[in-house]
Motif scaffolding. Structure first.
Motif, mmCIF file in Angstrom:
data_model
loop_
_atom_site.group_PDB
_atom_site.id
_atom_site.type_symbol
_atom_site.label_atom_id
_atom_site.label_comp_id
_atom_site.label_asym_id
_atom_site.label_seq_id
_atom_site.Cartn_x
_atom_site.Cartn_y
_atom_site.Cartn_z
ATOM 1 N N VAL A 70 0.846 -1.194 0.000
ATOM 2 C CA VAL A 70 0.000 0.000 0.000
ATOM 3 C C VAL A 70 0.881 1.243 0.000
ATOM 4 O O VAL A 70 1.882 1.318 0.717
ATOM 5 C CB VAL A 70 -0.929 0.005 1.231
ATOM 6 C CG1 VAL A 70 -1.779 1.252 1.260
ATOM 7 C CG2 VAL A 70 -1.779 -1.245 1.253
ATOM 8 N N PHE A 71 0.509 2.242 -0.816
ATOM 9 C CA PHE A 71 1.179 3.544 -0.801
ATOM 10 C C PHE A 71 0.363 4.456 0.106
ATOM 11 O O PHE A 71 -0.730 4.878 -0.235
ATOM 12 C CB PHE A 71 1.261 4.127 -2.219
ATOM 13 C CG PHE A 71 2.142 5.339 -2.302
ATOM 14 C CD1 PHE A 71 3.477 5.218 -2.649
ATOM 15 C CD2 PHE A 71 1.644 6.611 -2.017
ATOM 16 C CE1 PHE A 71 4.298 6.333 -2.720
ATOM 17 C CE2 PHE A 71 2.452 7.726 -2.088
ATOM 18 C CZ PHE A 71 3.779 7.586 -2.437
ATOM 19 N N TYR A 72 0.899 4.758 1.273
ATOM 20 C CA TYR A 72 0.180 5.570 2.260
ATOM 21 C C TYR A 72 0.361 7.053 1.956
ATOM 22 O O TYR A 72 1.473 7.511 1.703
ATOM 23 C CB TYR A 72 0.681 5.260 3.673
ATOM 24 C CG TYR A 72 0.373 3.853 4.105
ATOM 25 C CD1 TYR A 72 -0.878 3.524 4.609
ATOM 26 C CD2 TYR A 72 1.331 2.851 3.987
ATOM 27 C CE1 TYR A 72 -1.169 2.233 5.005
ATOM 28 C CE2 TYR A 72 1.042 1.553 4.388
ATOM 29 C CZ TYR A 72 -0.205 1.242 4.891
ATOM 30 O OH TYR A 72 -0.490 -0.043 5.277
ATOM 31 N N LEU A 73 -0.731 7.777 1.994
ATOM 32 C CA LEU A 73 -0.704 9.213 1.741
ATOM 33 C C LEU A 73 -0.827 10.026 3.024
ATOM 34 O O LEU A 73 -0.634 11.232 3.005
ATOM 35 C CB LEU A 73 -1.833 9.596 0.772
ATOM 36 C CG LEU A 73 -1.710 9.011 -0.635
ATOM 37 C CD1 LEU A 73 -2.956 9.325 -1.443
ATOM 38 C CD2 LEU A 73 -0.476 9.550 -1.331
ATOM 39 N N ARG A 74 -1.160 9.353 4.125
ATOM 40 C CA ARG A 74 -1.286 10.039 5.405
ATOM 41 C C ARG A 74 -0.326 9.410 6.408
ATOM 42 O O ARG A 74 -0.026 8.222 6.326
ATOM 43 C CB ARG A 74 -2.719 9.941 5.935
ATOM 44 C CG ARG A 74 -3.719 10.712 5.100
ATOM 45 C CD ARG A 74 -5.056 10.794 5.780
ATOM 46 N NE ARG A 74 -5.589 9.471 6.081
ATOM 47 C CZ ARG A 74 -6.704 9.269 6.753
ATOM 48 N NH1 ARG A 74 -7.406 10.287 7.213
ATOM 49 N NH2 ARG A 74 -7.139 8.045 6.977
ATOM 50 N N PRO A 75 0.156 10.205 7.379
ATOM 51 C CA PRO A 75 1.097 9.662 8.369
ATOM 52 C C PRO A 75 0.467 8.538 9.189
ATOM 53 O O PRO A 75 -0.726 8.566 9.491
ATOM 54 C CB PRO A 75 1.417 10.870 9.259
ATOM 55 C CG PRO A 75 1.090 12.061 8.427
ATOM 56 C CD PRO A 75 -0.061 11.638 7.545
ATOM 57 N N ARG A 76 1.297 7.556 9.548
ATOM 58 C CA ARG A 76 0.864 6.473 10.426
ATOM 59 C C ARG A 76 2.035 6.034 11.291
ATOM 60 O O ARG A 76 3.168 5.985 10.833
ATOM 61 C CB ARG A 76 0.260 5.309 9.646
ATOM 62 C CG ARG A 76 1.219 4.523 8.828
ATOM 63 C CD ARG A 76 0.544 3.441 8.006
ATOM 64 N NE ARG A 76 0.227 2.260 8.762
ATOM 65 C CZ ARG A 76 -0.972 1.707 8.802
ATOM 66 N NH1 ARG A 76 -1.968 2.249 8.134
ATOM 67 N NH2 ARG A 76 -1.193 0.627 9.502
ATOM 68 N N TYR A 77 1.728 5.770 12.553
ATOM 69 C CA TYR A 77 2.756 5.330 13.496
ATOM 70 C C TYR A 77 3.129 3.880 13.234
ATOM 71 O O TYR A 77 2.263 3.027 13.017
ATOM 72 C CB TYR A 77 2.275 5.476 14.942
ATOM 73 C CG TYR A 77 2.541 6.834 15.526
ATOM 74 C CD1 TYR A 77 3.767 7.122 16.117
ATOM 75 C CD2 TYR A 77 1.578 7.835 15.468
ATOM 76 C CE1 TYR A 77 4.021 8.378 16.652
ATOM 77 C CE2 TYR A 77 1.832 9.093 15.998
ATOM 78 C CZ TYR A 77 3.045 9.350 16.593
ATOM 79 O OH TYR A 77 3.298 10.601 17.107
#
Length: 199
Positions: free
Chosen positions: A8-15
């Motif tokens: 997955v290409f994440y567009l929002r920050p995630r811990y």
């Protein structure tokens, strides 16, 4: 789980542990993703320590000399910044865990023990895909290779962990050790050049 490998290409920050994936895919490198450590304010401060003096050197000193002096100053300064950003924003070598959905979600191994029971007994396991001996990590709750160590600041197991660097705000490990060395050498070269030109 945040430490499971996916495409997955994440567009929002995630811990992920105590670190933050700002954007991009896991298990990648800057600029294809931005993966900052828990001490990211120190990383920003280090950037300022590099950029501000370099700017004043180029503006007040190098501009008074031959254009070659300005060109070399820009080149050494950009090398330092690029090497630093590559080190500070790349995955240091986090040990990502494989997706276990194909084996069921009961997390029971071939000997009938759950992961929790394996962690309590201190028993190691063998990765079937790569045939690598794995050890249970009491902090992460995952199996990690013998070459990985747990970083308490980042809250992650990192392959070939060298050290945790507060200046970059994260660990220096398998994936960013070479760029870290490039950063150190280019920084020394840049500082020496600036000092020689100022003198």
């Amino acid at each position: 789980e945040g430490r499971t490998v996916d495409n997955v290409f994440y567009l929002r920050p995630r811990y992920i542990g105590n670190s933050i994936l700002l954007y991009g895919r896991k298990n990648s490198r800057f600029p294809f993703h931005a993966f900052v450590g828990p001490e990211w304010p120190c990383m920003i401060f280090t950037n300022i320590l590099i950029i501000v003096p370099t700017y004043f050197f180029l503006q007040n000193v190098a501009s008074q000399w031959h254009p070659i002096v300005m060109a070399i100053g820009c080149l050494t300064g950009l090398t330092v910044i690029c090497a630093f950003l590559t080190t500070a924003l790349s995955d240091p070598g986090v040990h990502w865990i494989e997706d276990e959905t194909e084996g069921g979600e009961d997390s029971v191994d071939t000997q009938g023990k759950t992961k929790e029971e394996k962690l309590e007994s201190g028993q190691s396991s063998i990765s079937s895909s790569k045939n690598i001996a794995l050890l249970p990590c009491g902090q992460c709750g995952i199996d990690r290779p013998r070459t990985a160590q747990h970083c308490y600041e980042c809250g992650l197991c990192v392959n070939h962990l060298d050290h945790h660097c507060p200046w970059t705000g994260k660990c220096i490990g398998k994936n960013n050790l070479s760029s870290f060395y490039i950063f150190l050498w280019s920084l020394c070269t840049h500082i020496l050049y600036v000092i020689l030109m100022v003198i």
